[in-house]
Design a protein around this motif. Sequence first.
Motif, PDB file in Angstrom:
ATOM      1  N   ASN A 187       8.026   8.210 -14.670  1.00 45.87           N
ATOM      2  CA  ASN A 187       8.585   8.234 -15.547  1.00 45.87           C
ATOM      3  C   ASN A 187       8.691   7.465 -16.661  1.00 45.87           C
ATOM      4  N   SER A 188       7.874   6.518 -16.597  1.00 43.43           N
ATOM      5  CA  SER A 188       7.106   5.618 -16.951  1.00 43.43           C
ATOM      6  C   SER A 188       6.292   5.326 -17.575  1.00 43.43           C
ATOM      7  N   TYR A 189       5.445   6.651 -17.245  1.00 45.26           N
ATOM      8  CA  TYR A 189       3.940   6.284 -17.413  1.00 45.26           C
ATOM      9  C   TYR A 189       2.922   5.324 -17.134  1.00 45.26           C
ATOM     10  N   LEU A 190       2.918   5.076 -15.977  1.00 44.51           N
ATOM     11  CA  LEU A 190       2.713   3.903 -15.538  1.00 44.51           C
ATOM     12  C   LEU A 190       1.674   4.254 -14.162  1.00 44.51           C
ATOM     13  N   ASN A 191      -0.037   3.157 -13.645  1.00 46.05           N
ATOM     14  CA  ASN A 191      -0.757   3.555 -13.124  1.00 46.05           C
ATOM     15  C   ASN A 191      -1.275   2.350 -12.116  1.00 46.05           C
ATOM     16  N   PRO A 192      -0.483   1.584 -11.826  1.00 41.93           N
ATOM     17  CA  PRO A 192      -0.343   0.109 -11.333  1.00 41.93           C
ATOM     18  C   PRO A 192      -1.682   0.923 -10.002  1.00 41.93           C
ATOM     19  N   LEU A 193      -2.058  -0.550 -10.585  1.00 43.26           N
ATOM     20  CA  LEU A 193      -3.146  -1.374  -9.134  1.00 43.26           C
ATOM     21  C   LEU A 193      -2.774  -2.161  -8.112  1.00 43.26           C
ATOM     22  N   ARG A 194      -3.427  -2.278  -7.200  1.00 43.09           N
ATOM     23  CA  ARG A 194      -2.756  -3.794  -5.843  1.00 43.09           C
ATOM     24  C   ARG A 194      -3.442  -4.779  -6.843  1.00 43.09           C
ATOM     25  N   ILE A 195      -3.203  -6.185  -6.523  1.00 42.23           N
ATOM     26  CA  ILE A 195      -4.150  -6.953  -7.343  1.00 42.23           C
ATOM     27  C   ILE A 195      -5.392  -7.392  -7.208  1.00 42.23           C
ATOM     28  N   LEU A 218      17.978  -1.531  -4.869  1.00 42.86           N
ATOM     29  CA  LEU A 218      16.879  -1.310  -4.694  1.00 42.86           C
ATOM     30  C   LEU A 218      16.160  -1.333  -3.461  1.00 42.86           C
ATOM     31  N   GLY A 219      15.388  -2.612  -3.473  1.00 41.46           N
ATOM     32  CA  GLY A 219      14.048  -3.124  -3.269  1.00 41.46           C
ATOM     33  C   GLY A 219      12.916  -3.157  -3.950  1.00 41.46           C
ATOM     34  N   GLY A 220      13.062  -2.451  -4.796  1.00 39.61           N
ATOM     35  CA  GLY A 220      11.948  -2.504  -5.548  1.00 39.61           C
ATOM     36  C   GLY A 220      10.853  -3.328  -5.749  1.00 39.61           C
ATOM     37  N   ASN A 221      11.750  -5.066  -5.663  1.00 37.56           N
ATOM     38  CA  ASN A 221      10.950  -6.216  -5.927  1.00 37.56           C
ATOM     39  C   ASN A 221       9.695  -6.402  -4.506  1.00 37.56           C
ATOM     40  N   LYS A 222       9.438  -5.194  -3.879  1.00 35.58           N
ATOM     41  CA  LYS A 222       9.068  -6.023  -2.615  1.00 35.58           C
ATOM     42  C   LYS A 222       7.685  -5.203  -2.915  1.00 35.58           C
ATOM     43  N   HIS A 223       7.808  -4.101  -3.521  1.00 35.00           N
ATOM     44  CA  HIS A 223       6.520  -3.375  -4.810  1.00 35.00           C
ATOM     45  C   HIS A 223       5.877  -3.132  -5.508  1.00 35.00           C
ATOM     46  N   ILE A 224       7.553  -3.984  -6.826  1.00 38.65           N
ATOM     47  CA  ILE A 224       6.792  -4.023  -8.289  1.00 38.65           C
ATOM     48  C   ILE A 224       6.392  -5.675  -8.336  1.00 38.65           C
ATOM     49  N   GLY A 225       4.959  -5.565  -8.525  1.00 40.79           N
ATOM     50  CA  GLY A 225       4.458  -6.814  -9.318  1.00 40.79           C
ATOM     51  C   GLY A 225       4.322  -7.013 -10.660  1.00 40.79           C
ATOM     52  N   TYR A 226       3.516  -8.245 -10.614  1.00 48.16           N
ATOM     53  CA  TYR A 226       3.248  -8.578 -12.204  1.00 48.16           C
ATOM     54  C   TYR A 226       2.026  -9.672 -11.833  1.00 48.16           C
ATOM     55  N   TYR A 227       1.204  -9.397 -13.010  1.00 46.29           N
ATOM     56  CA  TYR A 227      -0.036 -10.372 -13.016  1.00 46.29           C
ATOM     57  C   TYR A 227      -0.717 -10.711 -13.933  1.00 46.29           C
ATOM     58  N   LEU A 228      -1.247 -12.042 -14.185  1.00 47.38           N
ATOM     59  CA  LEU A 228      -2.053 -12.335 -15.615  1.00 47.38           C
ATOM     60  C   LEU A 228      -3.032 -12.688 -14.866  1.00 47.38           C
ATOM     61  N   PHE A 229      -3.810 -12.604 -15.599  1.00 48.48           N
ATOM     62  CA  PHE A 229      -5.349 -12.669 -16.110  1.00 48.48           C
ATOM     63  C   PHE A 229      -5.526 -13.383 -17.480  1.00 48.48           C
ATOM     64  N   LEU A 230      -6.549 -14.344 -17.826  1.00 48.96           N
ATOM     65  CA  LEU A 230      -7.352 -14.702 -18.339  1.00 48.96           C
ATOM     66  C   LEU A 230      -8.080 -13.940 -18.470  1.00 48.96           C
ATOM     67  N   ASP A 246       0.930  -1.118  -0.231  1.00 49.80           N
ATOM     68  CA  ASP A 246      -0.080   0.062   0.014  1.00 49.80           C
ATOM     69  C   ASP A 246       0.600   1.422  -0.238  1.00 49.80           C
ATOM     70  N   LYS A 247       2.000   0.740   0.525  1.00 48.70           N
ATOM     71  CA  LYS A 247       3.134   2.386   0.748  1.00 48.70           C
ATOM     72  C   LYS A 247       4.334   1.789   0.263  1.00 48.70           C
ATOM     73  N   TYR A 248       4.703   3.161  -0.370  1.00 49.68           N
ATOM     74  CA  TYR A 248       6.055   2.493  -1.362  1.00 49.68           C
ATOM     75  C   TYR A 248       6.916   3.903  -1.663  1.00 49.68           C
ATOM     76  N   PRO A 249       8.086   3.760  -1.902  1.00 50.35           N
ATOM     77  CA  PRO A 249       9.036   4.912  -1.480  1.00 50.35           C
ATOM     78  C   PRO A 249       9.034   5.421  -2.384  1.00 50.35           C
ATOM     79  N   ALA A 250      10.382   7.441  -2.744  1.00 51.19           N
ATOM     80  CA  ALA A 250       9.081   8.224  -3.492  1.00 51.19           C
ATOM     81  C   ALA A 250       9.898   7.523  -4.852  1.00 51.19           C
ATOM     82  N   PHE A 251      11.267   6.689  -4.929  1.00 52.59           N
ATOM     83  CA  PHE A 251      11.615   5.756  -5.324  1.00 52.59           C
ATOM     84  C   PHE A 251      11.062   5.626  -7.299  1.00 52.59           C
ATOM     85  N   ILE A 252       9.615   4.079  -5.995  1.00 54.34           N
ATOM     86  CA  ILE A 252       8.727   3.690  -7.201  1.00 54.34           C
ATOM     87  C   ILE A 252       7.463   4.665  -7.893  1.00 54.34           C
ATOM     88  N   LYS A 253       7.342   5.883  -6.478  1.00 56.83           N
ATOM     89  CA  LYS A 253       6.954   6.896  -7.375  1.00 56.83           C
ATOM     90  C   LYS A 253       7.288   7.741  -9.039  1.00 56.83           C
TER      91      LYS A 253
END
Length: 235
Positions: A144-152, A219-231, A132-139
Amino acid sequence: MKKNAILLPGLNYQVDSLFKHLNSNPQRILIAGSGAFYAASGIAEHFNVPVDMIVEDYQSLLEARLTGENNPSVDIKMMSFENTDYDDSEFDLIYAQASVSTPDRNRILKEFKRILKTGGYFCVGEIVHLSDKYPAFIKDIYENSYLNPLRIDELKKYYSERRFKIIYEEDLSHTLKDYYKEIDKRLDESKTELEPSEKSYYKKIINRIKHESHAYLNLGGNKHIGYYLFLLQKD
């Protein structure tokens, strides 16, 4: 990594999951997103039908056509994901790999739903929040990558509210480490191949991607960024 490996979040796992879990033989297929040529080529071969692929900018169009070397099975076009040239209910399957997790998601999904047949399938991989909370570098990465991720959990609700039925889902966050490692490797190799004028042109893009991969790997981005697949299936 093989030459024809898919260099996108999700790598080849997303396509493999599609082949394993889609119990259908789609005849009209759309692939949406730059960098997805090898996914498009593999899907065309697997289902033994030609496919359409769309990208949103001229540079991506050139790169896809150069990669494809005029592969007749993949018809590559440039058009906005939010406003395509396709008819209502034209496609049996739409495939998007890391290409809709943007601030434009609502408009893109509205358009994709318009051109997808009732009962048609949408195979989508999305960048997601793992916290739910993430550091400034994740923001910074998201901006910079024009992303707007949601929680799963938000993403599941999002698609359900738009009357998509979840056929299959899978957490592919584990693919991101290998994805960023390969990105780092290829960027280092490209620096020796680019002409000085090309280095100047691509400098901003290269720096952005290097920053993103460094943040994830070191820098620990793996704690905050994930990738999820839906069919998904359109009701």
